[in-house]
Design an enzyme around this catalytic site. Structure first.
Site, PDB file in Angstrom:
ATOM      1  N   GLY A  51       6.505  -1.014   5.155  1.00 34.74           N
ATOM      2  CA  GLY A  51       6.219  -1.684   6.420  1.00 34.74           C
ATOM      3  C   GLY A  51       4.784  -1.443   6.849  1.00 34.74           C
ATOM      4  O   GLY A  51       3.871  -2.221   6.530  1.00 34.74           O
ATOM      5  N   SER A  83       8.897  -4.810   4.986  1.00 36.25           N
ATOM      6  CA  SER A  83       9.602  -4.683   6.259  1.00 36.25           C
ATOM      7  C   SER A  83       8.809  -5.341   7.376  1.00 36.25           C
ATOM      8  O   SER A  83       7.607  -5.103   7.505  1.00 36.25           O
ATOM      9  CB  SER A  83       9.804  -3.206   6.602  1.00 36.25           C
ATOM     10  OG  SER A  83      10.213  -3.085   7.957  1.00 36.25           O
ATOM     11  N   ASP A  95      15.220  -5.092   9.548  1.00 34.20           N
ATOM     12  CA  ASP A  95      15.942  -3.983  10.185  1.00 34.20           C
ATOM     13  C   ASP A  95      16.642  -4.453  11.450  1.00 34.20           C
ATOM     14  O   ASP A  95      15.978  -4.708  12.456  1.00 34.20           O
ATOM     15  CB  ASP A  95      14.978  -2.855  10.536  1.00 34.20           C
ATOM     16  CG  ASP A  95      14.410  -2.177   9.298  1.00 34.20           C
ATOM     17  OD1 ASP A  95      13.169  -2.207   9.118  1.00 34.20           O
ATOM     18  OD2 ASP A  95      15.210  -1.664   8.508  1.00 34.20           O
ATOM     19  N   ASP A 147      13.567   3.835   1.756  1.00 31.01           N
ATOM     20  CA  ASP A 147      13.124   3.192   2.991  1.00 31.01           C
ATOM     21  C   ASP A 147      12.502   4.175   3.968  1.00 31.01           C
ATOM     22  O   ASP A 147      13.202   5.009   4.545  1.00 31.01           O
ATOM     23  CB  ASP A 147      14.348   2.521   3.638  1.00 31.01           C
ATOM     24  CG  ASP A 147      13.991   1.678   4.862  1.00 31.01           C
ATOM     25  OD1 ASP A 147      14.938   1.183   5.497  1.00 31.01           O
ATOM     26  OD2 ASP A 147      12.794   1.526   5.151  1.00 31.01           O
ATOM     27  N   GLY A 148      11.152   4.053   4.155  1.00 35.26           N
ATOM     28  CA  GLY A 148      10.484   4.838   5.176  1.00 35.26           C
ATOM     29  C   GLY A 148       9.368   5.718   4.647  1.00 35.26           C
ATOM     30  O   GLY A 148       9.542   6.486   3.705  1.00 35.26           O
TER      31      GLY A 148
HETATM   32  C1  DX5 Z   1      13.094   2.462   9.826  1.00 33.62           C
HETATM   33  C2  DX5 Z   1      13.340   1.224   9.030  1.00 33.62           C
HETATM   34  C3  DX5 Z   1      12.299   0.986   7.954  1.00 33.62           C
HETATM   35  C4  DX5 Z   1      10.861   0.859   8.454  1.00 33.62           C
HETATM   36  C5  DX5 Z   1       9.898   1.292   7.369  1.00 33.62           C
HETATM   37  O1  DX5 Z   1      14.222   2.793  10.527  1.00 33.62           O
HETATM   38  O2  DX5 Z   1      14.621   1.245   8.432  1.00 33.62           O
HETATM   39  O3  DX5 Z   1      12.654  -0.167   7.209  1.00 33.62           O
HETATM   40  O4  DX5 Z   1      10.590  -0.438   8.828  1.00 33.62           O
HETATM   41  O5  DX5 Z   1       8.601   1.247   7.843  1.00 33.62           O
HETATM   42  P1  DX5 Z   1       7.442   2.160   7.250  1.00 33.62           P
HETATM   43  O6  DX5 Z   1       7.169   1.660   5.843  1.00 33.62           O
HETATM   44  O7  DX5 Z   1       6.307   1.908   8.171  1.00 33.62           O
HETATM   45  O8  DX5 Z   1       7.911   3.584   7.264  1.00 33.62           O
HETATM   46 ZN    ZN Z   2      15.084  -0.422   6.914  1.00 35.36          ZN
END
Ligand code: DX5
Ligand code: ZN
Length: 217
Positions: free
Chosen positions: A196, A7, A34, A174-175
């Site tokens: 991310g 991400s 995103d 995701d997350g």
């Molecule tokens: C949050 C996004 C994710 C985010 C994940 O709303 O949809 O894709 O970028 O990031 P991390 O891995 O840092 O939780």
């Molecule tokens: Zn996402």
């Protein structure tokens, strides 16, 4: 085999091109983009123009996550911009099945997602129309949050339902993914993992990718 969807939400927005090149070099399998509209979620991030610009600079597949209201009005722009996978939220779609058919009809992979408070049933009814289901494991809007354990049960339910129906479904989580939580999510049946901050905050991004894949497999 687990795939890492890197991400760019926690990348330096003033240097997205370098971040994309770096993620490709260190072994990410695809880029997770995103798209936020300030309505479905509070932040405003990227539009189709950025997706188009990134498409010209990378061999990685583009996994475009639409965190927007009225996705019906915008999917064509992202399809034309070069998205390889396009995810819409069940909470934002007037007719989810029809929208998924439209995305598939354009020759790209169609996906649907639910936020943590939304029951997984919102996806189960449309499994036949999608190539991937995305389970949010954080409340959407920001990177760097903690993995919400309730996501694990949703992943298990989706995987067993897909097996029961004989559907070759990709399940993306995701997350809040790191070397600990990737074991939980992959163990529950997720095969595409969005990462991310665990990449961008890592002292060495290449070994972070390797360690995540080792932990998941
Ligand atoms: C949050 C996004 C994710 C985010 C994940 O709303 O949809 O894709 O970028 O990031 P991390 O891995 O840092 O939780
Ligand atoms: Zn996402």
């Amino acid at each position: 085999m687990i795939e890492i969807a890197a991400s760019i939400l926690t990348a330096d927005f003033a240097a997205i091109g370098e971040a994309v090149k770096r993620l490709e070099d260190v072994g990410a399998d695809m880029l997770h983009i995103d798209v936020m509209d300030g309505c479905f979620v509070p932040p405003i991030t990227f539009g189709a123009q950025l997706v188009e610009a990134i498409k010209k600079r990378t061999r990685l597949r583009l996994d475009v996550h639409l965190l927007i209201v009225n996705p019906e009005k915008h999917v064509d722009d992202f399809i034309n911009a070069g998205a390889d996978i396009l995810t819409v939220h069940a909470e934002a779609s007037a007719d989810l099945k029809m929208l998924l058919r439209r995305i598939r009809g354009a020759g790209i992979r169609a996906a649907a997602s639910v936020n943590p408070p939304t029951p997984v049933d919102a996806l189960i009814g449309a499994l036949g129309e999608m190539d991937m289901a995305l389970v949010m494991s954080v409340n959407p809007g920001w990177g760097g949050q903690r993995y919400l354990p309730e996501a694990t049960k949703k992943i298990k339910t989706l995987r067993s339902e897909a097996v029961r129906l004989g559907i070759p479904l990709d399940i993306e989580v995701d997350g809040g993914i790191n070397v600990e939580t990737i074991k939980i999510a992959a163990g529950a049946g997720a095969n595409i993992i969005v990462v991310g901050s665990a990449l961008f905050n890592a002292p060495d991004m290449r070994s972070a990718v390797r360690r995540l894949k080792e932990a998941a497999n």
